[in-house]
Enzyme design. Structure first.
Site, PDB file in Angstrom:
ATOM      1  N   GLU A 105       0.680  -1.360   0.143  1.00 52.41           N
ATOM      2  CA  GLU A 105       0.356  -0.086   0.018  1.00 52.41           C
ATOM      3  C   GLU A 105       1.120   1.078   0.282  1.00 52.41           C
ATOM      4  OE1 GLU A 105      -3.818  -0.230   2.535  1.00 52.41           O
ATOM      5  OE2 GLU A 105      -2.244  -1.925   3.654  1.00 52.41           O
ATOM      6  N   ARG A 116       4.676   2.497  -2.140  1.00 55.79           N
ATOM      7  CA  ARG A 116       5.639   3.335  -3.021  1.00 55.79           C
ATOM      8  C   ARG A 116       6.485   2.717  -2.914  1.00 55.79           C
ATOM      9  NH1 ARG A 116       5.881   7.520  -6.963  1.00 55.79           N
ATOM     10  NH2 ARG A 116       8.368   7.707  -7.109  1.00 55.79           N
ATOM     11  N   GLY A 128       0.294   1.986   4.382  1.00 61.29           N
ATOM     12  CA  GLY A 128      -0.413   2.797   3.557  1.00 61.29           C
ATOM     13  C   GLY A 128       0.626   4.133   3.153  1.00 61.29           C
ATOM     14  N   SER A 156       7.184   5.006   2.081  1.00 61.99           N
ATOM     15  CA  SER A 156       7.871   5.594   0.875  1.00 61.99           C
ATOM     16  C   SER A 156       9.386   4.832   1.118  1.00 61.99           C
ATOM     17  CB  SER A 156       8.277   6.847   0.733  1.00 61.99           C
ATOM     18  OG  SER A 156       8.935   6.669  -0.652  1.00 61.99           O
ATOM     19  N   ASP A 210       8.193   1.953  12.476  1.00 66.53           N
ATOM     20  CA  ASP A 210       7.051   1.766  12.745  1.00 66.53           C
ATOM     21  C   ASP A 210       6.444   3.773  11.675  1.00 66.53           C
ATOM     22  OD1 ASP A 210       7.050   0.282  15.314  1.00 66.53           O
ATOM     23  OD2 ASP A 210       6.859   2.033  16.393  1.00 66.53           O
ATOM     24  N   GLY A 259      21.740   8.767   7.122  1.00 69.08           N
ATOM     25  CA  GLY A 259      22.183   9.966   8.363  1.00 69.08           C
ATOM     26  C   GLY A 259      21.325   9.373   9.701  1.00 69.08           C
ATOM     27  N   LYS A 285      24.330   5.202  13.416  1.00 68.95           N
ATOM     28  CA  LYS A 285      24.129   5.989  12.433  1.00 68.95           C
ATOM     29  C   LYS A 285      22.680   5.302  11.618  1.00 68.95           C
ATOM     30  CE  LYS A 285      26.524  10.201  11.352  1.00 68.95           C
ATOM     31  NZ  LYS A 285      27.709  10.331   9.859  1.00 68.95           N
TER      32      LYS A 285
END
Length: 392
Positions: free
Chosen positions: A260, A262, A277, A280, A318, A326, A355
């Site tokens: 859901e 990208r 949802g 990305s 999460d 970074g 990092k």
């Protein structure tokens, strides 16, 4: 049959090694500019008998482009007739079973099509690609994209440099490409006569479903606009919901997944993972990121999260947080030792700060933002991520 085997063996002894070949329908614009190439059958490091036939008979086709790494010919009646003669021992079976001998089926269909005059904007072309070098033609660019979508070539395994310069930006109406210059020049007549096409989108790439029939019945795409040609959707069980979901070319999944979010160019998602949802994942086409990202098996990317590093198996990000190269994460000594148990190469820091790029590709990490103090923290995940079997 034995005669054909000997013919193929003799051809293999002297012919160039082939990577991919096939016959494509080509849609043309002004000055014969190629707008789209569609392969009903793609031969990719396979079907060397058909390669022997096509290569032998190419002398009867019209030469369009001939370079050291790729050759393109316009199909003629003479080419088809000579090829069918060489396939003679298989014709009875091909005629009785339309699902057999796919390359022969292409020839039989073309034989019927070429009995009528071709439209000026359509051609049928025989294409040979010998090595994975920079493409020189639209036909070979489409061939490589199809190889990726069919899983015949692994994601990120092919040289796609320069294909944006080869492909034209066209208006797509259904499966038909329209040259933008043609629409501009004929706008008045098209609109007054009610012939102006319904334009679905304008892009260099068609959509996945315009070129590919899903190979498995349990692949679900709920919005055709959300998957680009050149994406790979695994070996069944993939579900892509509408809304913010998207899969770019040369990206995709390795098995059953829920998406859901990208999946940007060159991103690979492992089997059993759930992209929430609006989540990305950074790609490599823009933004300065040159290291392609992989998400491991059975991971969960929470709603509206952003991921800019690779994740190993069993990781959780999460919702609403960004895990970037970074980003500084605090990991307690106890949790760091737990992570080291399943990631032997994980180096512990005395200050407990890491990092994001140091955590890339590690298994079993849960990334979170502490709701009390706002710190970015990470720890050994204690949740098992499983997909709903009824949905996949």
């Amino acid at each position: 049959m034995e005669k054909f085997k000997n013919f193929v063996q003799e051809h293999q002894n002297k012919a160039k090694k082939i990577l991919g070949f096939g016959i494509a329908r080509v849609d043309l614009g002004k000055n014969q500019k190629i707008l789209c190439a569609t392969y009903p059958v793609l031969n990719w490091q396979e079907n060397f008998g058909s390669y022997a036939v096509f290569d032998t008979c190419k002398q009867y086709a019209k030469n369009i482009q001939q370079e050291s790494n790729e050759e393109i010919f316009s199909i003629t009646d003479s080419f088809i007739n000579h090829a069918l003669e060489l396939f003679a021992s298989f014709l009875a079976e091909a005629n009785s079973n339309p699902q057999s001998h796919k390359n022969i089926q292409v020839l039989l269909q073309l034989k019927q099509i070429l009995q009528k005059p071709l439209e000026s904007h359509v051609d049928y072309r025989l294409v040979f690609l010998y090595e994975d070098l920079n493409c020189k033609s639209v036909e070979t660019a489409y061939m490589k994209l199809l190889a990726l979508s069919l899983g015949k070539a692994k994601l990120r395994s092919l040289n796609l440099d320069g294909i944006f310069g080869l492909l034209s930006n066209v208006a797509w109406s259904g499966n038909k490409p329209y040259e933008l210059d043609y629409l501009r020049e004929n706008e008045i007549a098209l609109k007054l006569n009610g012939d102006y096409p319904h334009i679905d989108f304008v892009d260099k790439f068609p959509r996945y479903l315009m070129q590919v029939i899903p190979q498995y019945d349990n692949i679900r795409l709920l919005d055709t606009a959300k998957t680009r040609f050149g994406a790979y959707l695994g070996k069944g069980g993939y579900t892509q919901m509408p809304g913010a979901s998207y899969v770019n070319f040369n990206a995709g999944v390795e098995g059953a997944c829920m998406n859901e979010g990208r999946i940007s160019s060159s991103v690979i998602i492992g089997e059993g993972s759930d992209v929430g949802g609006g989540a990305s994942i950074l790609g490599v086409l823009s933004g300065g990121n040159s290291d392609p990202i992989s998400i491991g098996k059975n991971c969960l990317l929470g709603v509206n999260s952003s991921t800019g590093i690779s994740l190993g198996d069993g990781c959780i990000v999460d919702g609403g947080i960004a895990v970037l190269a970074g980003t500084i994460f605090e990991i307690s000594p106890q949790e760091a030792k737990k992570l080291q148990e399943i990631n032997p190469n994980f180096a512990l820091h005395e200050n407990n700060l890491y990092k994001g790029k140091e955590l890339s590709k590690l298994n079993g990490i849960h990334f979170r933002q502490d709701s009390k103090n706002g710190k970015m923290i990470a720890f050994r995940s204690n949740r098992e991520i499983t997909l709903n079997k009824d949905l996949h």
